[in-house]
Design an enzyme around this catalytic site. Structure first.
Site, PDB file in Angstrom:
ATOM      1  N   ASP A 196     -13.179 -41.481  -3.329  1.00  0.00           N
ATOM      2  CA  ASP A 196     -13.821 -42.076  -4.495  1.00  0.00           C
ATOM      3  C   ASP A 196     -13.528 -43.572  -4.665  1.00  0.00           C
ATOM      4  OD1 ASP A 196     -15.030 -42.564  -6.931  1.00  0.00           O
ATOM      5  OD2 ASP A 196     -14.265 -40.782  -7.925  1.00  0.00           O
TER       6      ASP A 196
ATOM      7  N   HIS B 146     -16.452 -34.278  -9.074  1.00  0.00           N
ATOM      8  CA  HIS B 146     -15.494 -34.130 -10.185  1.00  0.00           C
ATOM      9  C   HIS B 146     -15.609 -32.741 -10.846  1.00  0.00           C
ATOM     10  CE1 HIS B 146     -14.618 -38.262  -9.472  1.00  0.00           C
ATOM     11  NE2 HIS B 146     -15.794 -38.677  -9.912  1.00  0.00           N
TER      12      HIS B 146
HETATM   13  C1  NGQ Z   1     -18.827 -44.977  -9.999  1.00  0.00           C
HETATM   14  N1  NGQ Z   1     -16.765 -43.818 -10.406  1.00  0.00           N
HETATM   15  O1  NGQ Z   1     -20.044 -44.764  -9.934  1.00  0.00           O
HETATM   16  O2  NGQ Z   1     -18.257 -45.764  -9.254  1.00  0.00           O
HETATM   17  C2  NGQ Z   1     -18.020 -44.186 -10.997  1.00  0.00           C
HETATM   18  C3  NGQ Z   1     -17.810 -44.993 -12.248  1.00  0.00           C
HETATM   19  C4  NGQ Z   1     -19.633 -44.224 -13.796  1.00  0.00           C
HETATM   20  C5  NGQ Z   1     -16.141 -42.728 -10.848  1.00  0.00           C
HETATM   21  N2  NGQ Z   1     -16.740 -41.989 -11.715  1.00  0.00           N
HETATM   22  C6  NGQ Z   1     -19.059 -45.334 -12.968  1.00  0.00           C
HETATM   23  N3  NGQ Z   1     -14.971 -42.425 -10.392  1.00  0.00           N
HETATM   24  O3  NGQ Z   1     -19.308 -43.060 -13.610  1.00  0.00           O
HETATM   25  O4  NGQ Z   1     -20.452 -44.560 -14.642  1.00  0.00           O
HETATM   26 ZN    ZN Z   2     -17.665 -41.649  -7.772  1.00  0.00          ZN
END
Ligand code: NGQ
Ligand code: ZN
Length: 455
Positions: free
Chosen positions: A319, A268
């Site tokens: 993602d 990101h």
């Molecule tokens: C994840 N996903 O780890 O799946 C994360 C969300 C977080 C994205 N950031 C959870 N797109 O970042 O705490």
């Molecule tokens: Zn992620």
């Protein structure tokens, strides 16, 4: 030896007519420009390297399209995450295998040949480690084998719910590890992928929210040459919390406290100021961009123009897997810039090279580096991992070779992907995965189990 012939193929030196490749032991034995096809060769119109997908949470494919209704309160990333945690809580090892196999088959159909799986569903739903700490990694390895995609497995270290070592929440119980537990998990993960051709193991501190500075230092020492992936600066609240904790913004903090170099992929890195953008570009690390997910979750827009202009390197990832399409990731990356800057062809490097070629080239090199392997290429000695495009797709009508990528990425999209080969094995023919029927039926069964579970 298997032979294939392409009317046009994208070699390291550019589009080349009449290319014959011979495959042996999963690699390209020869790549001959200007050669006629031989009897028995498969013939295709357009051949090119497939793309690396540098960031996936495969299990999230099972909630694609199911969180698109407004919820009460501030309907934002953090509420979406609660919803996602419910799924994370329910997925059993056999469900993970089926869901991931579908996601990986779709990735192949969309032109991806390798996936970086950022994997954090480690423990049983009650939070206790499985008897084999690699239990869930075994499911992912099986899904990679079922689909044939090349795998870079990135077992995630997760310990805290927020900056300053805040205790993890109940919803995070499946993710959490001690450093010792993580060592065992890495061993189990290594065993899980040992039978997969070309598999790579990396390490992945989840985010600065989930690990302490001490953890980070330890983790980067565990596999000294392996890729290191971390989520960073995706949401503005995360930037504010990091600043409150440390007096620095997340990317700035990382650059100051970790040796950020070519091993690293910062996933990101959406919210950077101008100084962070230049410093990250100079570090040699990859910015792992996931434009579809970043749009879906309301993250923000990555400063791609100044980052690329400063020599920064990018790759793309799917993602949350709400849509799986390599071309759409690249297209949306460019369109985010156009929409905010009210210009066209923002990410082109010069007028000599089409924007699509610039984006594809960057994602090939950056994705390869981030996943711990050479960028896919049609050259002797490289893994025989490539795709063919359907020259009969109307978007490709009359296209000169130097417009193939523009037509594919901006006009046709994934529908133009015809054949896909990984390590010399053909996995997709006429746009369809060869095991599609079985993989979809296994996926439906898993969704049925999950529904019964939550009823
Ligand atoms: C994840 N996903 O780890 O799946 C994360 C969300 C977080 C994205 N950031 C959870 N797109 O970042 O705490
Ligand atoms: Zn992620």
């Amino acid at each position: 030896m298997t032979g294939l012939w392409f009317r046009q193929a994208l070699l390291p030196e550019g589009w080349t007519a009449s290319v014959r490749v011979a495959i042996s032991g999963g690699r390209l034995a020869t790549v001959e420009p200007g050669a006629p096809p031989r009897a028995g060769d498969q013939r295709h119109a357009i051949g090119l390297p497939g793309l690396p997908n540098l960031h996936s949470h495969a299990f999230q494919r099972a909630m694609a399209g199911r969180a698109e209704r407004r919820v009460a309160g501030a309907d934002d990333f953090w509420l979406w995450r609660e919803r996602m945690y419910q799924l994370a809580q329910a997925v059993q090892p056999e469900d993970l295998r089926a869901i991931a196999a579908l996601a990986y088959a779709e990735m192949l159909q969309a032109g991806f040949v390798r996936v970086g799986e950022f994997h954090y569903l480690h423990n049983a739903p009650d939070g206790r480690p499985y008897a084999d700490p690699g239990e869930m990694a075994i499911s992912l390895a099986a899904a990679a084998a079922d689909s044939g995609i090349a795998l870079t497995l990135l077992p995630v270290f997760y310990a805290h719910s927020g900056f300053g070592a805040a205790a993890p929440t109940d919803g995070q119980a499946r993710f959490v590890n001690s450093l010792d537990g993580y060592g065992r998990l890495l061993e189990g993960s290594g065993r899980a992928i040992s039978g997969l051709e070309g598999a790579v193991l990396g390490v992945a501190p989840h985010s600065l929210r989930a690990v302490t500075p001490e953890h980070l230092a330890e983790l980067t020492r565990l596999l000294p040459a392996a890729p290191v992936h971390i989520h960073v600066a995706e949401q503005t609240r995360e930037v504010e919390d990091c600043f409150a904790w440390s007096g620095r913004r997340p990317v700035d903090w990382l650059l100051a406290h970790a040796q950020i170099d070519r091993r690293w992929c910062l996933v990101h890195a959406t919210h950077m100021d101008a100084a962070e953008t230049l410093a990250l570009a100079a570090s040699g690390a990859i910015a792992g961009l996931c434009p579809i997910t970043e749009a879906n979750l309301g993250d923000g827009i990555f400063p791609a123009e100044p980052f690329l202009a400063a020599g920064g390197q990018i790759g793309v990832g799917s993602d949350a897997n709400v849509r799986i399409d390599a071309t759409e990731e690249l297209r949306l990356l460019e369109y985010g810039q156009r929409l905010t800057q009210r210009r066209r062809n923002v990410l082109a490097e010069s007028a000599d090279e089409p924007t699509a070629d610039r984006l594809y080239r960057a994602a090939l090199a950056g994705g390869g580096q981030a996943l711990g392997c050479d960028p896919p290429a049609l050259r002797p000695g490289a893994p025989a991992s490539f795709i063919s495009l359907d020259a009969e797709h109307p978007a490709l009508a009359d296209a000169p070779p130097d417009e193939y990528l523009s037509r594919w990425i901006f006009a046709a999209g994934r529908a133009a992907v015809d054949g896909v080969w990984v390590g010399g094995r053909q996995l997709v023919a006429e746009g369809r995965h060869l095991r599609w029927t079985q993989i979809v039926s296994d996926y439906r069964a898993a969704i049925g189990r999950l529904r019964a579970d939550s009823a």
